[in-house]
Design a protein around this motif. Structure first.
Motif, mmCIF file in Angstrom:
data_model
loop_
_atom_site.group_PDB
_atom_site.id
_atom_site.type_symbol
_atom_site.label_atom_id
_atom_site.label_comp_id
_atom_site.label_asym_id
_atom_site.label_seq_id
_atom_site.Cartn_x
_atom_site.Cartn_y
_atom_site.Cartn_z
ATOM 1 N N GLY A 16 47.190 -33.202 18.659
ATOM 2 C CA GLY A 16 47.675 -31.938 17.932
ATOM 3 C C GLY A 16 46.617 -31.152 17.390
ATOM 4 O O GLY A 16 46.612 -29.905 17.526
ATOM 5 N N ARG A 17 45.564 -31.813 16.998
ATOM 6 C CA ARG A 17 44.393 -31.062 16.454
ATOM 7 C C ARG A 17 43.728 -30.199 17.581
ATOM 8 O O ARG A 17 43.251 -29.125 17.364
ATOM 9 N N ASN A 18 43.816 -30.756 18.813
ATOM 10 C CA ASN A 18 43.366 -30.007 19.985
ATOM 11 C C ASN A 18 43.937 -28.983 20.296
ATOM 12 O O ASN A 18 43.598 -27.695 20.497
ATOM 13 N N LEU A 19 45.238 -29.000 20.119
ATOM 14 C CA LEU A 19 46.306 -27.799 20.606
ATOM 15 C C LEU A 19 46.001 -26.797 19.358
ATOM 16 O O LEU A 19 45.911 -25.555 19.657
ATOM 17 N N TYR A 20 45.830 -27.020 18.208
ATOM 18 C CA TYR A 20 45.885 -26.356 17.140
ATOM 19 C C TYR A 20 44.523 -25.545 17.205
ATOM 20 O O TYR A 20 44.458 -24.330 17.262
ATOM 21 N N ILE A 21 43.357 -25.917 17.710
ATOM 22 C CA ILE A 21 42.032 -25.167 18.077
ATOM 23 C C ILE A 21 42.333 -24.349 19.263
ATOM 24 O O ILE A 21 41.692 -23.334 19.107
ATOM 25 N N LEU A 22 42.884 -24.907 20.234
ATOM 26 C CA LEU A 22 43.186 -23.951 21.253
ATOM 27 C C LEU A 22 43.955 -22.733 20.840
ATOM 28 O O LEU A 22 43.988 -21.661 21.332
ATOM 29 N N ALA A 23 45.013 -22.977 20.235
ATOM 30 C CA ALA A 23 45.986 -21.897 19.744
ATOM 31 C C ALA A 23 45.269 -20.747 18.743
ATOM 32 O O ALA A 23 45.297 -19.731 19.111
ATOM 33 N N GLY A 24 44.151 -21.360 18.072
ATOM 34 C CA GLY A 24 43.373 -20.451 17.209
ATOM 35 C C GLY A 24 42.585 -19.651 18.029
ATOM 36 O O GLY A 24 42.338 -18.653 17.934
ATOM 37 N N THR A 25 42.016 -20.236 18.803
ATOM 38 C CA THR A 25 41.167 -19.689 19.664
ATOM 39 C C THR A 25 41.737 -18.412 20.503
ATOM 40 O O THR A 25 41.139 -17.355 20.809
ATOM 41 N N LEU A 26 42.808 -18.848 21.115
ATOM 42 C CA LEU A 26 43.821 -17.761 21.873
ATOM 43 C C LEU A 26 44.078 -16.626 20.954
ATOM 44 O O LEU A 26 44.019 -15.424 21.284
ATOM 45 N N LEU A 27 44.224 -16.934 19.598
ATOM 46 C CA LEU A 27 44.824 -15.930 18.693
ATOM 47 C C LEU A 27 43.614 -14.972 18.216
ATOM 48 O O LEU A 27 43.781 -13.673 18.255
ATOM 49 N N ILE A 28 42.409 -15.477 18.059
ATOM 50 C CA ILE A 28 41.147 -14.762 18.056
ATOM 51 C C ILE A 28 40.752 -13.742 19.121
ATOM 52 O O ILE A 28 40.586 -12.578 19.217
ATOM 53 N N PHE A 29 41.342 -14.254 20.478
ATOM 54 C CA PHE A 29 41.013 -13.568 21.728
ATOM 55 C C PHE A 29 42.064 -12.451 21.683
ATOM 56 O O PHE A 29 41.716 -11.197 22.297
ATOM 57 N N ALA A 30 43.317 -12.783 21.159
ATOM 58 C CA ALA A 30 44.280 -11.737 21.265
ATOM 59 C C ALA A 30 44.061 -10.578 20.219
ATOM 60 O O ALA A 30 44.031 -9.589 20.292
ATOM 61 N N MET A 31 43.462 -10.958 19.260
ATOM 62 C CA MET A 31 42.982 -10.033 18.073
ATOM 63 C C MET A 31 42.167 -9.171 18.441
ATOM 64 O O MET A 31 42.040 -7.719 18.145
ATOM 65 N N VAL A 32 40.926 -9.626 19.156
ATOM 66 C CA VAL A 32 39.980 -8.815 19.789
ATOM 67 C C VAL A 32 40.564 -8.061 20.893
ATOM 68 O O VAL A 32 40.209 -6.752 20.982
ATOM 69 N N SER A 33 41.473 -8.378 21.592
ATOM 70 C CA SER A 33 41.914 -7.354 22.933
ATOM 71 C C SER A 33 42.583 -6.197 22.148
ATOM 72 O O SER A 33 42.463 -5.183 22.504
ATOM 73 N N PHE A 34 43.414 -6.606 20.901
ATOM 74 C CA PHE A 34 44.180 -5.480 20.179
ATOM 75 C C PHE A 34 43.118 -4.596 19.612
ATOM 76 O O PHE A 34 43.135 -3.173 19.628
ATOM 77 N N GLY A 35 41.992 -5.108 18.954
ATOM 78 C CA GLY A 35 40.986 -4.374 18.434
ATOM 79 C C GLY A 35 40.454 -3.411 19.563
ATOM 80 O O GLY A 35 39.817 -2.087 19.297
ATOM 81 N N VAL A 36 40.040 -4.015 20.756
ATOM 82 C CA VAL A 36 39.459 -3.098 21.785
ATOM 83 C C VAL A 36 40.351 -2.088 22.209
ATOM 84 O O VAL A 36 39.939 -1.094 22.404
#
Length: 82
Positions: free
Chosen positions: A2-22
Motif C-alpha cells: 500500500g505504501r508503494n502505491l501511495y508513493i506512485l499516486a503522489g508522484t503521478l499527482l505531482i506530474f499532473a499538476m506540472v502538466s496543468f501548470g505548463v
C-alpha cells in the motif's frame, strides 16, 4: 504494498499538476517546445485520473491487509484459549 502505491499516486499527482501548470503558462507557447495546450491539459487529466485510481487501490490494499491481520490475531487468540 500500500505504501508503494501511495508513493506512485503522489508522484503521478505531482506530474499532473506540472502538466496543468505548463498548459497555463507561456512555456507551451515557446518555440521548440511542445506547444499544444490541449495536449498538456489532456495529459494532466489522464495523470490525475490514473493517480486517483492508484490511490483507491492503495486504500483498498491497506484495508484488506488490516482485515487480514485482525483475522489472524483472532485465530491466534482462539488457539491459545484451547
Amino acid at each position: 504494498m500500500g505504501r508503494n502505491l501511495y508513493i506512485l499516486a503522489g508522484t503521478l499527482l505531482i506530474f499532473a499538476m506540472v502538466s496543468f501548470g505548463v498548459s497555463y503558462t507561456n512555456i507551451a507557447q515557446q518555440p521548440g517546445s511542445p506547444g499544444d495546450t490541449s495536449l498538456w491539459r489532456t495529459m494532466g487529466l489522464a495523470l490525475f485520473f490514473l493517480s486517483m485510481v492508484i490511490s483507491l487501490a492503495a486504500v483498498l490494499s491497506s484495508l484488506f491487509e488490516q482485515a487480514e491481520r485482525h483475522t489472524d490475531a483472532e485465530r491466534r487468540q482462539r488457539r491459545n484459549k484451547r
